[in-house]
Design a protein around this motif. Structure first.
Motif, mmCIF file in Angstrom:
data_model
loop_
_atom_site.group_PDB
_atom_site.id
_atom_site.type_symbol
_atom_site.label_atom_id
_atom_site.label_comp_id
_atom_site.label_asym_id
_atom_site.label_seq_id
_atom_site.Cartn_x
_atom_site.Cartn_y
_atom_site.Cartn_z
ATOM 1 N N ASN A 1 -28.138 39.034 3.484
ATOM 2 C CA ASN A 1 -28.554 37.999 2.556
ATOM 3 C C ASN A 1 -28.527 36.644 3.230
ATOM 4 O OD1 ASN A 1 -28.887 39.665 0.368
ATOM 5 N ND2 ASN A 1 -26.801 39.417 -0.351
ATOM 6 N N LEU A 2 -29.674 36.022 3.297
ATOM 7 C CA LEU A 2 -29.771 34.670 3.843
ATOM 8 C C LEU A 2 -29.673 33.669 2.710
ATOM 9 C CD1 LEU A 2 -32.786 34.912 6.313
ATOM 10 C CD2 LEU A 2 -30.440 34.378 6.909
ATOM 11 N N PRO A 3 -28.921 32.608 2.896
ATOM 12 C CA PRO A 3 -28.919 31.563 1.872
ATOM 13 C C PRO A 3 -30.220 30.771 1.969
ATOM 14 C CG PRO A 3 -27.455 30.994 3.676
ATOM 15 C CD PRO A 3 -27.992 32.356 3.967
ATOM 16 N N GLU A 19 -45.897 39.087 6.913
ATOM 17 C CA GLU A 19 -45.538 37.666 6.955
ATOM 18 C C GLU A 19 -44.086 37.460 6.551
ATOM 19 O OE1 GLU A 19 -49.586 35.307 5.716
ATOM 20 O OE2 GLU A 19 -48.527 36.409 4.150
ATOM 21 N N ARG A 20 -43.645 38.194 5.529
ATOM 22 C CA ARG A 20 -42.272 38.095 5.033
ATOM 23 C C ARG A 20 -41.280 38.486 6.127
ATOM 24 N NH1 ARG A 20 -41.438 41.227 -0.377
ATOM 25 N NH2 ARG A 20 -43.099 39.790 -0.896
ATOM 26 N N LEU A 21 -41.548 39.602 6.811
ATOM 27 C CA LEU A 21 -40.649 40.056 7.872
ATOM 28 C C LEU A 21 -40.606 39.059 9.027
ATOM 29 C CD1 LEU A 21 -41.439 43.871 7.887
ATOM 30 C CD2 LEU A 21 -39.316 42.774 7.148
ATOM 31 N N ARG A 22 -41.764 38.510 9.403
ATOM 32 C CA ARG A 22 -41.794 37.509 10.474
ATOM 33 C C ARG A 22 -41.019 36.256 10.072
ATOM 34 N NH1 ARG A 22 -48.043 38.341 12.032
ATOM 35 N NH2 ARG A 22 -47.727 40.054 13.488
ATOM 36 N N LEU A 24 -38.547 35.989 7.846
ATOM 37 C CA LEU A 24 -37.109 36.276 7.807
ATOM 38 C C LEU A 24 -36.526 36.432 9.207
ATOM 39 C CD1 LEU A 24 -36.990 38.673 4.744
ATOM 40 C CD2 LEU A 24 -36.230 36.286 4.843
ATOM 41 N N LEU A 25 -37.273 37.070 10.102
ATOM 42 C CA LEU A 25 -36.807 37.199 11.484
ATOM 43 C C LEU A 25 -36.669 35.827 12.127
ATOM 44 C CD1 LEU A 25 -36.046 38.947 13.915
ATOM 45 C CD2 LEU A 25 -38.479 39.088 14.467
ATOM 46 N N ASP A 26 -37.641 34.961 11.902
ATOM 47 C CA ASP A 26 -37.579 33.601 12.434
ATOM 48 C C ASP A 26 -36.350 32.863 11.903
ATOM 49 O OD1 ASP A 26 -38.703 31.316 13.891
ATOM 50 O OD2 ASP A 26 -39.089 30.487 11.888
ATOM 51 N N LYS A 27 -36.072 32.993 10.588
ATOM 52 C CA LYS A 27 -34.891 32.357 9.983
ATOM 53 C C LYS A 27 -33.603 32.883 10.625
ATOM 54 C CE LYS A 27 -35.961 29.703 6.393
ATOM 55 N NZ LYS A 27 -35.560 28.322 6.290
ATOM 56 N N LEU A 28 -33.521 34.203 10.819
ATOM 57 C CA LEU A 28 -32.327 34.803 11.418
ATOM 58 C C LEU A 28 -32.117 34.318 12.846
ATOM 59 C CD1 LEU A 28 -32.602 38.471 10.128
ATOM 60 C CD2 LEU A 28 -30.784 36.837 9.595
ATOM 61 N N ILE A 29 -33.177 34.250 13.624
ATOM 62 C CA ILE A 29 -33.068 33.795 15.012
ATOM 63 C C ILE A 29 -32.599 32.350 15.058
ATOM 64 C CG2 ILE A 29 -34.419 33.208 17.074
ATOM 65 C CD1 ILE A 29 -36.073 35.787 16.465
ATOM 66 N N LYS A 30 -33.139 31.509 14.181
ATOM 67 C CA LYS A 30 -32.756 30.094 14.162
ATOM 68 C C LYS A 30 -31.299 29.906 13.744
ATOM 69 C CE LYS A 30 -37.296 28.122 13.347
ATOM 70 N NZ LYS A 30 -38.174 27.460 12.378
ATOM 71 N N GLN A 31 -30.799 30.760 12.862
ATOM 72 C CA GLN A 31 -29.428 30.595 12.364
ATOM 73 C C GLN A 31 -28.377 31.276 13.217
ATOM 74 O OE1 GLN A 31 -29.462 31.712 8.176
ATOM 75 N NE2 GLN A 31 -29.302 29.540 7.746
ATOM 76 N N ARG A 32 -28.787 32.186 14.088
ATOM 77 C CA ARG A 32 -27.830 32.989 14.843
ATOM 78 C C ARG A 32 -26.835 32.152 15.627
ATOM 79 N NH1 ARG A 32 -29.919 37.481 18.893
ATOM 80 N NH2 ARG A 32 -31.182 35.701 19.461
ATOM 81 N N ASN A 33 -27.306 31.157 16.340
ATOM 82 C CA ASN A 33 -26.415 30.372 17.189
ATOM 83 C C ASN A 33 -26.162 28.972 16.666
ATOM 84 O OD1 ASN A 33 -26.013 32.430 19.077
ATOM 85 N ND2 ASN A 33 -27.969 31.979 20.037
#
Length: 160
Positions: A1-3, A19-22, A24-33
């Protein structure tokens, strides 16, 4: 779950699955570090860190929609620690209507502006099978009252 903000959630609903998967993946990559603070939406006081997000046993993720006894829905984000010096707690520990079986709750507000931030949950049951195995204490932050972005400070009353 992403805020995600309400606007981001609405945007996602209009996207194709690819588009949704891309997105969300972009959001996860940006938030990881990224070390990002969770702050009071009213005054900007630090509440916790994104790295403190965790899933409570039995919950579907780090956030969920919970309904109180008055029918109000609270989008709640669970964290394993908060900046306790920035918090005020009101009322005693209450087990009635707890969203998390085996835990009591206490109302939590911002020390700086007294805005409602969420609840402190404390484990009270250790004897039943399957209970008492979660964290001793955790916090549920009200998604509508915290932010990871810049806050728009309103009139603030400082406590002395």
């Amino acid at each position: 779950n992403l805020p995600l903000s309400q606007m981001n959630k609405l945007d996602i609903l209009e996207m194709s699955i690819v588009e949704r998967l891309r997105y969300l993946l972009d959001k996860l990559i940006k938030q990881r570090n990224v070390i990002r603070d969770i702050k009071c939406k009213q005054c900007g006081s630090k509440v916790s860190k994104m790295s403190n997000l965790f899933s409570v046993a039995g919950a579907e993720g780090t956030s969920g929609a919970y309904v109180n006894e008055h029918g109000c829905i609270h989008q709640t984000i669970t964290v394993k620690s908060v900046e306790d010096n920035n918090m005020l707690y009101f009322g005693g520990e209450e087990t009635r209507d707890s969203w998390f079986p085996g835990y009591s709750w206490t109302i939590m507000c911002c020390y700086t502006c007294s805005g409602h931030l969420g609840w402190k949950f404390k484990r009270v049951c250790q004897s039943n099978a399957g209970e008492g195995t979660g964290p001793r204490i955790f916090w549920g932050l009200s998604g509508s009252n915290v932010t990871t972005g810049k806050s728009s400070p309103r009139r603030i009353f400082h406590r002395h």
